[in-house]
Design an enzyme around this catalytic site. Structure first.
Site: not given
Ligand code: NAD
Length: 241
Positions: A14, A17, A66, A145, A158, A162
């Site tokens: 990643g 950016r 990925v 996260s 998400y 995580k």
């Protein structure tokens, strides 16, 4: 004892950016050669060319997804062919799609799990198989996260992915106990990146972490000698306390 990173090789996923690019820049500042992996081919190539010209380090742009096993195997092969070995893997690539659990489609769930969790597993396994285990030494960084430590509204998939990263990372660390390969999971809070600007939560007044602070944390973890273990590194903006 702090390790001198110059001349070492880092693979950052990643890296086109956002946080991944800040991490790649921090590692280049420390003198590391950078293999950057991303699906955004043009952005990645431009970012790594800029890094090479401004920081004077060797770079390699790897267009890869990925979540794709053949892509990851091929990207790690190319990195080892180019640089000889991989000293550090930074598992950073990720996506965020938001909805309450009852509106989360199965495709959305599967996509987030594939990129955010299976992607970190595939990259870790291939770097270990193709390079790190042979040398018995290296660093694995997992970007989780704050959503991997506490439930987050509109983020069930998400947050689950995580949270899963912490299980993956801590189990990997146990598997590697008899080596000098060390594992750290970083759990940033809200961080100002393109992902944040595109998010429904974007409001500059909320307080966002500087991505350079997270990048410096990654470099700090990579500099530790194998006797010093940092299993988790939590970072938050003061507004999140
Ligand atoms: P971003 O969207 O700004 O950048 C993510 C990068 O990952 C992009 O270049 C994108 O092309 C790449 N990517 C996405 N899917 C990919 C795939 N399948 N294969 C290869 N590359 C892929 O996001 P960011 O905010 O920089 O996030 C980086 C990491 O930090 C993510 O894992 C994210 O979950 C985590 N994180 C972000 C925040 C935040 O508030 N921004 C907070 C905590 C953790």
């Amino acid at each position: 004892m702090m390790i001198d990173l110059s001349g070492r090789v880092g693979l950052v996923t990643g890296a086109a950016r956002g946080l991944g690019l800040h991490i790649a820049s921090a590692l280049a500042d420390a003198g590391m050669s950078i293999a950057g992996l991303d699906t955004r081919k043009d952005d990645l190539s431009a970012a790594l060319t800029d890094l090479r010209q401004r920081r004077g380090v060797a770079t390699l742009a790897l267009e890869a997804d990925v979540s794709s096993e053949p892509d990851v195997i091929g990207a790690v092969e190319r990195t080892v062919e180019t640089f000889g070995r991989i000293h550090a893997l930074v598992n950073n690539a990720g996506i965020r799609l938001v909805a309450p659990v009852w509106e989360t489609g199965t495709e959305t769930w599967d996509k987030i799990m594939a990129v955010n969790l299976r992607g970190e597993f595939l990259c870790t396994r291939e770097v270990l198989r193709q390079s790190m285990l042979e040398h018995g030494d290296g660093r694995l960084i997992f970007i989780s996260s704050i959503a991997g430590r506490r439930g987050t509204r509109n983020s069930c998939a998400y947050s689950a992915a995580k949270w899963g990263i912490l299980g993956l990372a801590h189990s990997t660390a146990q598997d590697l106990k008899d080596t000098s390969i060390r594992v750290t999971t970083i759990t940033p809070g809200r961080t100002e990146t393109p992902m944040a600007h595109e998010s429904e939560q974007w409001d500059p007044a909320r307080g966002w972490l500087d991505p350079d602070a997270v990048a410096r944390a990654v470099a700090y973890c990579l500099r530790q000698d194998p006797a010093t273990v940092i299993p988790e590194f939590h970072l938050h903006h003061e507004a999140e306390l």
